[in-house]
Design a protein around this motif. Structure first.
Motif, short mmCIF file in Angstrom:
data_model
loop_
_atom_site.label_atom_id
_atom_site.label_comp_id
_atom_site.label_asym_id
_atom_site.label_seq_id
_atom_site.Cartn_x
_atom_site.Cartn_y
_atom_site.Cartn_z
N GLU A 21 0.64 -1.16 -0.07
CA GLU A 21 -0.47 -0.17 -0.39
C GLU A 21 0.95 1.30 0.52
OE1 GLU A 21 -3.82 -1.68 2.23
OE2 GLU A 21 -2.58 -0.83 3.60
N LEU A 22 1.94 1.37 0.11
CA LEU A 22 3.21 2.37 0.29
C LEU A 22 3.91 2.55 -1.18
CD1 LEU A 22 4.13 1.77 3.70
CD2 LEU A 22 2.63 3.10 3.05
N GLU A 23 4.17 1.36 -1.97
CA GLU A 23 5.01 1.25 -2.94
C GLU A 23 4.55 -0.03 -3.88
OE1 GLU A 23 9.24 1.51 -1.55
OE2 GLU A 23 9.29 -0.38 -0.97
N LEU A 24 5.11 0.70 -4.65
CA LEU A 24 4.81 -0.67 -5.55
C LEU A 24 6.12 -1.68 -7.03
CD1 LEU A 24 1.98 -0.13 -8.47
CD2 LEU A 24 1.98 -1.51 -5.95
N PRO A 25 6.12 -3.30 -6.43
CA PRO A 25 7.87 -3.59 -6.41
C PRO A 25 7.23 -3.74 -8.26
CG PRO A 25 6.11 -5.48 -5.93
CD PRO A 25 5.12 -3.90 -6.03
N VAL B 151 -0.01 -6.44 -13.72
CA VAL B 151 -0.96 -6.85 -12.31
C VAL B 151 -2.03 -6.07 -12.64
CG1 VAL B 151 -1.37 -7.08 -9.97
CG2 VAL B 151 0.96 -6.81 -11.18
N GLU B 152 -2.85 -6.61 -12.17
CA GLU B 152 -4.71 -7.10 -11.84
C GLU B 152 -4.65 -6.40 -10.26
OE1 GLU B 152 -7.25 -9.75 -13.52
OE2 GLU B 152 -7.51 -8.65 -15.77
N PHE B 153 -5.80 -5.72 -10.00
CA PHE B 153 -5.90 -4.96 -8.50
C PHE B 153 -8.06 -5.18 -8.92
CE2 PHE B 153 -1.65 -3.00 -9.31
CZ PHE B 153 -0.81 -3.82 -7.63
N VAL B 154 -7.96 -5.37 -7.40
CA VAL B 154 -8.94 -5.93 -7.29
C VAL B 154 -9.21 -4.73 -5.98
CG1 VAL B 154 -11.01 -6.70 -7.12
CG2 VAL B 154 -9.48 -8.20 -8.12
N ASP B 155 -10.06 -3.55 -5.95
CA ASP B 155 -11.05 -3.08 -5.02
C ASP B 155 -11.97 -3.93 -4.39
OD1 ASP B 155 -11.80 -1.58 -3.63
OD2 ASP B 155 -11.87 -0.02 -4.22
N ALA B 156 -11.62 -4.57 -3.23
CA ALA B 156 -12.52 -4.81 -2.29
C ALA B 156 -13.38 -4.94 -2.13
CB ALA B 156 -11.31 -5.83 -1.37
N GLU B 157 -13.69 -3.42 -1.83
CA GLU B 157 -14.92 -2.57 -1.66
C GLU B 157 -15.57 -2.43 -1.71
OE1 GLU B 157 -14.05 0.07 1.47
OE2 GLU B 157 -13.33 -1.56 2.51
N THR B 158 -15.33 -2.90 -3.76
CA THR B 158 -15.83 -2.18 -4.45
C THR B 158 -16.12 -2.82 -6.04
OG1 THR B 158 -14.18 -1.06 -5.83
CG2 THR B 158 -15.80 0.53 -4.73
N GLY B 159 -14.83 -4.08 -5.96
CA GLY B 159 -15.19 -5.18 -7.26
C GLY B 159 -14.49 -4.86 -8.47
N GLN C 219 0.74 -1.44 -14.83
CA GLN C 219 2.22 -2.02 -15.48
C GLN C 219 3.92 -1.72 -14.78
OE1 GLN C 219 4.37 -3.52 -16.65
NE2 GLN C 219 4.13 -3.24 -18.55
N THR C 220 3.16 -2.19 -13.60
CA THR C 220 4.01 -1.90 -12.53
C THR C 220 5.64 -1.91 -12.61
OG1 THR C 220 4.37 -4.44 -12.01
CG2 THR C 220 2.70 -3.23 -10.69
N SER C 221 6.10 -2.47 -14.37
CA SER C 221 7.17 -1.92 -14.75
C SER C 221 7.53 -0.57 -15.06
CB SER C 221 8.09 -2.70 -15.53
OG SER C 221 7.34 -4.53 -15.74
N ASP C 222 6.32 0.01 -14.51
CA ASP C 222 6.43 1.69 -15.49
C ASP C 222 7.25 2.70 -13.80
OD1 ASP C 222 6.51 4.51 -16.60
OD2 ASP C 222 4.78 4.19 -16.50
N PRO C 223 8.03 2.75 -14.43
CA PRO C 223 9.19 3.38 -12.75
C PRO C 223 8.33 4.91 -12.01
CG PRO C 223 10.32 3.67 -14.60
CD PRO C 223 9.69 2.97 -15.00
#
Length: 308
Positions: free
Chosen positions: A223-227, A232-240, A246-250
């Motif tokens: 929640e503080l930084e991405l590797p 990567v697909e992120f799912v909002d647990a509270e809204t779906g 693209q986490t490779s993008d600096p």
């Protein structure tokens, strides 16, 4: 530690044993709570020190001596503690050694161990989102504390909407502690505080008028930084809602880290403005050692005569 409906008792037993071994001997006296609060019985006066609560100024002594003094108070012989536990869907996340939900339960277990003694009572309000807030009456003794922890662990198995069907409502949770008014005590808010600050800052300030406040902030490192691990697909647990990133993008990772830092700064400012003492626990660190450092630090402040 994974808490499931079939293994709640065993998981809690292991957790409580772990807490007992690490935290025993750190309690602040038979009748003092985790936060060295002012109590209610008038005591002696002493000279004002930076950090003292100005609401405890002893004006007659100050006028007589021309030196600022504060009125000390004796700690109540019985402390009533209330936990406000956020069990919303945003806590079903964790990339460290445990989920945030598990860490929240661990924090609740540590708090019960630190406060239930000498006749102290502890109760809880647990919010899961759209479902009604669950109220667990305050009880004294270790048996009552164990029953409370079992109830918190099983909240997600209660009838009604599953936490994933609703967003966090910390404000409603805090309002539930203000009605009806309770005797002065300690309120411990356990949450990731990811819901909008405007929804919970004012209810928290209202509680501070009557109670000492401890805010335990549950944080996961992702929640503080991405590797840099690709798409990567992120799912909002509270809204779906699903977000593909693209986490490779600096540049994206930099923007994410800045936004996350700004969000945490806003949370910290709101907690500070409400007069709450803040303790941050992370899913990737030794949370018990963080708790130990916190308790020792509060005891040091108490010994110096400052509680804030």
């Amino acid at each position: 530690m994974t808490v499931t409906s079939s293994g709640v008792s065993a998981s809690l037993s292991r957790l409580q044993l772990q807490v007992t071994r690490r935290l025993d001997g750190l309690l602040q006296g038979e009748y003092l709570g985790l936060l060295p609060g002012p109590g209610s019985e008038a005591g002696e006066s002493r000279e004002y020190r930076p950090g003292d609560d100005v609401r405890r100024m002893d004006w007659p002594v100050t006028a007589r001596t021309t030196v600022p003094h504060v009125r000390l108070t004796e700690a109540d012989r019985e402390l009533e503690t209330w936990l406000a536990v956020d069990a919303s869907a945003s806590l079903d996340f964790g990339t460290g050694t445990m989920l945030k939900r598990e860490l929240a339960l661990a924090a609740a277990a540590a708090m019960t161990h630190l406060t239930v003694r000498g006749g102290n009572r502890i109760g809880a309000l647990v919010g899961t989102g759209d479902a009604p807030v669950v109220r667990i009456p305050a009880r004294g003794g270790r048996r009552g504390a164990q029953a409370l922890l079992h109830r918190i662990a099983r909240i997600q198995d209660d009838p009604g909407p599953h936490p994933a069907q609703g967003a966090s409502g910390i404000g409603e949770l805090l309002d539930g502690l203000a009605r009806p008014p309770r005797r002065r005590g300690l309120v411990v808010v356990i949450s990731d505080f990811l819901s909008p600050v405007a929804g919970w800052e004012r209810p928290l300030k209202r509680l501070r008028v009557r109670h000492d406040l401890l805010a335990i902030e549950i944080v996961d490192p992702r929640e503080l930084e991405l590797p840099p691990v690709g798409v990567v697909e992120f799912v909002d647990a509270e809204t779906g809602r699903v977000h593909t990133v693209q986490t490779s993008d600096p540049k994206l990772r930099t923007r994410y880290a800045k936004a996350a830092a700004a969000q945490r700064d806003e949370i910290a400012d709101a907690l500070r403005g409400a007069g709450a003492v803040r303790l941050r626990l992370r899913t990737d660190s030794d949370w018990l050692m963080d708790m130990v450092r916190f308790v020792v630090g509060r005891r040091h402040l108490r010994d110096r005569g400052s509680t804030r």
